[in-house]
Design a protein around this motif. Structure first.
Motif, PDB file in Angstrom:
ATOM      1  N   GLY A  31       0.573  -0.968   0.368  1.00 29.83           N
ATOM      2  CA  GLY A  31      -0.473  -0.023   0.034  1.00 29.83           C
ATOM      3  C   GLY A  31       1.215   1.288   0.098  1.00 29.83           C
ATOM      4  O   GLY A  31       0.203   2.104  -0.383  1.00 29.83           O
ATOM      5  N   PHE A  32       2.152   1.039   0.308  1.00 32.00           N
ATOM      6  CA  PHE A  32       2.825   2.625  -0.040  1.00 32.00           C
ATOM      7  C   PHE A  32       3.146   3.359  -1.333  1.00 32.00           C
ATOM      8  O   PHE A  32       3.003   3.969  -0.909  1.00 32.00           O
ATOM      9  CB  PHE A  32       4.395   1.632   0.660  1.00 32.00           C
ATOM     10  N   THR A  33       3.690   2.381  -2.224  1.00 25.64           N
ATOM     11  CA  THR A  33       3.289   2.930  -3.209  1.00 25.64           C
ATOM     12  C   THR A  33       2.035   4.263  -3.408  1.00 25.64           C
ATOM     13  O   THR A  33       2.581   4.869  -3.713  1.00 25.64           O
ATOM     14  CB  THR A  33       3.248   2.011  -4.253  1.00 25.64           C
ATOM     15  N   LYS A  34       0.824   3.579  -3.501  1.00 28.78           N
ATOM     16  CA  LYS A  34      -0.335   4.217  -3.657  1.00 28.78           C
ATOM     17  C   LYS A  34      -0.370   4.584  -2.699  1.00 28.78           C
ATOM     18  O   LYS A  34      -0.665   6.499  -2.854  1.00 28.78           O
ATOM     19  CB  LYS A  34      -1.828   3.781  -3.810  1.00 28.78           C
ATOM     20  N   SER A  35      -0.471   4.997  -1.750  1.00 29.22           N
ATOM     21  CA  SER A  35      -0.553   6.728  -0.249  1.00 29.22           C
ATOM     22  C   SER A  35      -0.068   6.973   0.017  1.00 29.22           C
ATOM     23  O   SER A  35      -0.156   8.747   0.309  1.00 29.22           O
ATOM     24  CB  SER A  35      -0.775   5.392   1.112  1.00 29.22           C
ATOM     25  N   SER A  36       1.691   7.148  -0.509  1.00 36.08           N
ATOM     26  CA  SER A  36       2.495   8.137  -0.950  1.00 36.08           C
ATOM     27  C   SER A  36       2.260   8.441  -1.920  1.00 36.08           C
ATOM     28  O   SER A  36       3.048  10.183  -1.887  1.00 36.08           O
ATOM     29  CB  SER A  36       3.674   7.173  -0.733  1.00 36.08           C
ATOM     30  N   SER A  37       2.327   8.169  -3.141  1.00 42.12           N
ATOM     31  CA  SER A  37       1.970   9.104  -4.677  1.00 42.12           C
ATOM     32  C   SER A  37       0.671   9.913  -3.976  1.00 42.12           C
ATOM     33  O   SER A  37       1.380  11.334  -4.348  1.00 42.12           O
ATOM     34  CB  SER A  37       1.330   8.022  -5.332  1.00 42.12           C
ATOM     35  N   VAL A  43      -0.007  16.665  -1.322  1.00 39.34           N
ATOM     36  CA  VAL A  43       0.198  17.258   0.171  1.00 39.34           C
ATOM     37  C   VAL A  43       1.588  18.435  -0.389  1.00 39.34           C
ATOM     38  O   VAL A  43       1.807  18.918   0.019  1.00 39.34           O
ATOM     39  CB  VAL A  43      -0.117  16.399   1.360  1.00 39.34           C
ATOM     40  N   THR A  44       2.112  17.289   0.666  1.00 35.43           N
ATOM     41  CA  THR A  44       4.213  17.355   0.431  1.00 35.43           C
ATOM     42  C   THR A  44       4.635  18.620  -0.721  1.00 35.43           C
ATOM     43  O   THR A  44       4.981  19.373  -0.871  1.00 35.43           O
ATOM     44  CB  THR A  44       4.565  16.616   0.465  1.00 35.43           C
ATOM     45  N   PRO A 197      12.593  12.912   0.105  1.00 35.34           N
ATOM     46  CA  PRO A 197      12.565  11.440   0.527  1.00 35.34           C
ATOM     47  C   PRO A 197      11.461  10.452   0.427  1.00 35.34           C
ATOM     48  O   PRO A 197      11.482   9.206   0.066  1.00 35.34           O
ATOM     49  CB  PRO A 197      12.862  11.856   1.897  1.00 35.34           C
ATOM     50  N   LEU A 198      10.281  11.175   0.976  1.00 31.28           N
ATOM     51  CA  LEU A 198       8.998  10.256   0.298  1.00 31.28           C
ATOM     52  C   LEU A 198       9.482   9.433  -1.267  1.00 31.28           C
ATOM     53  O   LEU A 198       8.994   9.005  -1.542  1.00 31.28           O
ATOM     54  CB  LEU A 198       7.700  10.748   0.388  1.00 31.28           C
ATOM     55  N   ALA A 199       9.597  10.995  -2.389  1.00 32.39           N
ATOM     56  CA  ALA A 199       9.651  10.475  -3.163  1.00 32.39           C
ATOM     57  C   ALA A 199      10.789   9.807  -4.217  1.00 32.39           C
ATOM     58  O   ALA A 199      10.409   8.590  -4.908  1.00 32.39           O
ATOM     59  CB  ALA A 199       9.762  11.663  -4.566  1.00 32.39           C
ATOM     60  N   MET A 200      11.728   9.598  -3.283  1.00 29.78           N
ATOM     61  CA  MET A 200      12.899   8.784  -3.635  1.00 29.78           C
ATOM     62  C   MET A 200      12.502   7.092  -2.825  1.00 29.78           C
ATOM     63  O   MET A 200      12.993   6.186  -3.366  1.00 29.78           O
ATOM     64  CB  MET A 200      14.143   9.662  -3.569  1.00 29.78           C
ATOM     65  N   PHE A 201      12.429   7.141  -2.206  1.00 30.66           N
ATOM     66  CA  PHE A 201      11.451   5.973  -1.426  1.00 30.66           C
ATOM     67  C   PHE A 201      10.535   5.138  -2.407  1.00 30.66           C
ATOM     68  O   PHE A 201      10.765   4.363  -2.896  1.00 30.66           O
ATOM     69  CB  PHE A 201      10.637   5.938  -0.295  1.00 30.66           C
ATOM     70  N   LEU A 202       9.639   5.990  -2.946  1.00 29.56           N
ATOM     71  CA  LEU A 202       8.666   5.532  -3.426  1.00 29.56           C
ATOM     72  C   LEU A 202       9.222   5.359  -4.654  1.00 29.56           C
ATOM     73  O   LEU A 202       9.194   4.153  -5.421  1.00 29.56           O
ATOM     74  CB  LEU A 202       7.571   6.540  -4.609  1.00 29.56           C
ATOM     75  N   VAL A 203      10.302   5.437  -5.773  1.00 33.93           N
ATOM     76  CA  VAL A 203      11.146   5.208  -7.132  1.00 33.93           C
ATOM     77  C   VAL A 203      12.264   3.863  -6.623  1.00 33.93           C
ATOM     78  O   VAL A 203      11.721   3.137  -7.787  1.00 33.93           O
ATOM     79  CB  VAL A 203      11.542   6.220  -7.670  1.00 33.93           C
ATOM     80  N   GLY A 204      12.559   4.061  -5.371  1.00 34.43           N
ATOM     81  CA  GLY A 204      13.172   2.856  -5.160  1.00 34.43           C
ATOM     82  C   GLY A 204      12.271   1.594  -4.899  1.00 34.43           C
ATOM     83  O   GLY A 204      12.207   0.760  -5.518  1.00 34.43           O
ATOM     84  N   ALA A 205      11.088   1.948  -4.679  1.00 30.89           N
ATOM     85  CA  ALA A 205       9.681   0.532  -4.152  1.00 30.89           C
ATOM     86  C   ALA A 205       9.580   0.228  -5.822  1.00 30.89           C
ATOM     87  O   ALA A 205       8.928  -0.597  -5.721  1.00 30.89           O
ATOM     88  CB  ALA A 205       8.848   1.692  -3.090  1.00 30.89           C
ATOM     89  N   PHE A 206       9.711   1.283  -6.839  1.00 24.70           N
ATOM     90  CA  PHE A 206       8.617   0.860  -7.830  1.00 24.70           C
ATOM     91  C   PHE A 206       9.560   0.270  -8.081  1.00 24.70           C
ATOM     92  O   PHE A 206       9.167  -0.903  -9.055  1.00 24.70           O
ATOM     93  CB  PHE A 206       8.710   2.168  -8.966  1.00 24.70           C
ATOM     94  N   LEU A 207      11.019   0.840  -8.410  1.00 29.80           N
ATOM     95  CA  LEU A 207      12.028  -0.404  -8.634  1.00 29.80           C
ATOM     96  C   LEU A 207      12.523  -1.775  -7.873  1.00 29.80           C
ATOM     97  O   LEU A 207      12.620  -2.792  -9.394  1.00 29.80           O
ATOM     98  CB  LEU A 207      13.153   0.186  -8.498  1.00 29.80           C
ATOM     99  N   ALA A 208      12.087  -2.020  -6.997  1.00 31.20           N
ATOM    100  CA  ALA A 208      11.610  -2.946  -6.712  1.00 31.20           C
ATOM    101  C   ALA A 208      10.751  -3.932  -6.866  1.00 31.20           C
ATOM    102  O   ALA A 208      11.175  -5.321  -6.611  1.00 31.20           O
ATOM    103  CB  ALA A 208      11.909  -2.567  -4.970  1.00 31.20           C
ATOM    104  N   GLU A 209       9.993  -3.425  -7.896  1.00 32.02           N
ATOM    105  CA  GLU A 209       8.521  -4.170  -7.828  1.00 32.02           C
ATOM    106  C   GLU A 209       8.658  -4.361  -9.122  1.00 32.02           C
ATOM    107  O   GLU A 209       7.846  -5.944  -9.456  1.00 32.02           O
ATOM    108  CB  GLU A 209       7.260  -3.655  -7.905  1.00 32.02           C
ATOM    109  N   ALA A 210       9.646  -4.733  -9.983  1.00 35.13           N
ATOM    110  CA  ALA A 210      10.405  -4.751 -11.248  1.00 35.13           C
ATOM    111  C   ALA A 210      10.825  -6.323 -11.252  1.00 35.13           C
ATOM    112  O   ALA A 210      11.518  -6.215 -10.330  1.00 35.13           O
ATOM    113  CB  ALA A 210      10.998  -3.807 -12.558  1.00 35.13           C
ATOM    114  N   HIS A 211      10.917  -6.857 -12.780  1.00 32.70           N
ATOM    115  CA  HIS A 211      11.755  -8.070 -12.888  1.00 32.70           C
ATOM    116  C   HIS A 211      12.860  -7.978 -13.994  1.00 32.70           C
ATOM    117  O   HIS A 211      12.161  -7.458 -15.134  1.00 32.70           O
ATOM    118  CB  HIS A 211      10.837  -8.725 -13.074  1.00 32.70           C
ATOM    119  N   LEU A 212      13.891  -7.668 -13.504  1.00 32.21           N
ATOM    120  CA  LEU A 212      14.976  -7.710 -14.832  1.00 32.21           C
ATOM    121  C   LEU A 212      14.872  -8.897 -15.913  1.00 32.21           C
ATOM    122  O   LEU A 212      14.689  -7.791 -17.204  1.00 32.21           O
ATOM    123  CB  LEU A 212      16.334  -8.341 -14.011  1.00 32.21           C
ATOM    124  N   LYS A 213      14.146  -9.518 -15.826  1.00 27.29           N
ATOM    125  CA  LYS A 213      13.577 -10.131 -17.372  1.00 27.29           C
ATOM    126  C   LYS A 213      12.757  -9.752 -17.782  1.00 27.29           C
ATOM    127  O   LYS A 213      12.479  -9.742 -19.727  1.00 27.29           O
ATOM    128  CB  LYS A 213      13.156 -12.212 -16.781  1.00 27.29           C
TER     129      LYS A 213
END
Length: 303
Positions: A31-37, A43-44, A197-213
């Protein structure tokens, strides 16, 4: 100066790496991606924009703002041209055509653009970025919707969106004798400082959800990313280098041109029944590649 700027930019990308790790070890849930977006958009980021524009009117700043705004036409002119050339020389299915065009035209000028300009130039960098991004707020709901939905424009969204409204309100404060109360400004400053920090955490989480293949066989995603991250800023840089404008006016459109594809690519693809998976892959790939291209670009243009 260059060494200091590079360290600050790398610090931003370390926040992205931190977000990536936190997502991988499940400290950031689904839920972090949606709520932080939503928190950033509503807001921020508006708080950061309004706070940056709460300053005494200056004719020099007003003149520079107009120059910055006009450079937006140059940048988007190039990205639109590159997008048209891409789909003309590469034959895509109908569900993919708009996705590739949107990837090349619209960069992540919000989540990444504002934090990087804040690092490079402080509050005045955010101020000018907000003026520059008026183009994004208008074009994404006109040209952006048109290429994704073949003409299904949403004029209400053009006028009523957090980015544009906060910018217009901030400009109203700047152009009038009105000033925010000290307490309100202090709160906006605190809330706005959460954006990076929120935006960068969001980008990092987005990258973590991806699959290199998922990216190995999609050669056109690499082509679109190169156009967005390398060709577009190079063209803008060539034009700006021949002008006699203030440094920040030259730097801002080049940096914004080099932003990776915006998250709206995936959002609009889903909204208008285009190839959402391709769009998401494009956003993640260009964002990952920007970890290399952006520091190099910034070193080239910032002196």
């Amino acid at each position: 100066m260059t060494h200091v700027v590079l360290n600050q930019v790398l610090a931003i990308f370390l926040l992205t790496a931190f977000g990536f790790v936190l997502k991988k070890i499940n400290l950031l849930n689904d839920g972090f991606t949606k709520s932080s977006s939503d928190l950033i958009v509503y807001v921020t980021l508006p708080a950061m924009i309004i706070n940056s524009m709460d300053r005494e009117f200056s004719k020099d700043v007003a003149t520079t703002s107009l120059q910055v705004f006009l450079t937006g036409a140059i940048m988007y002119g190039f990205t639109i041209l590159l997008a048209i050339l891409l789909v003309r020389f590469r034959k895509y299915e109908e569900t993919q055509r708009g996705v590739y065009m949107y990837m090349v035209i619209f960069g992540n000028v919000g989540y990444l653009g504002y934090p990087i300009m804040n690092v490079l130039y402080g509050e005045i960098g955010v101020f000018y970025s907000a003026v520059f991004n008026i183009w994004f707020n208008i074009l994404t709901w006109t040209i952006g919707v048109s290429i994704m939905a073949r003409g299904r424009l949403n004029f209400r969204r053009i006028l009523i969106n957090p980015g544009l409204l906060s910018t217009l309100f901030g400009l109203f404060i700047f152009l009038t004798p009105l000033r925010l109360p000290t307490l309100v400004k202090s709160v906006l400053d605190s809330v706005g400082s959460m954006t990076t920090p929120l935006a960068m955490f969001l980008v990092g989480a987005f990258l973590a959800e991806a699959h290199l293949k998922d990216f190995v066989a999609e050669i056109d995603l690499y082509l679109a990313s190169i156009l967005k991250l390398v060709v577009a800023p190079a063209l803008v840089y060539l034009v700006m280098s021949y002008t006699d404008l203030p440094t920040i006016v030259k730097v801002l459109p080049v940096v914004m041109a080099g932003m990776p594809s915006g998250v709206n690519t995936a959002i609009f693809a889903r909204m208008f029944d285009k190839d959402y998976k391709l769009a998401a892959q494009g956003v993640v790939l260009s964002t990952a590649l920007s970890m290399i291209s952006l520091p190099v670009l910034i070193l080239m243009v910032v002196r």
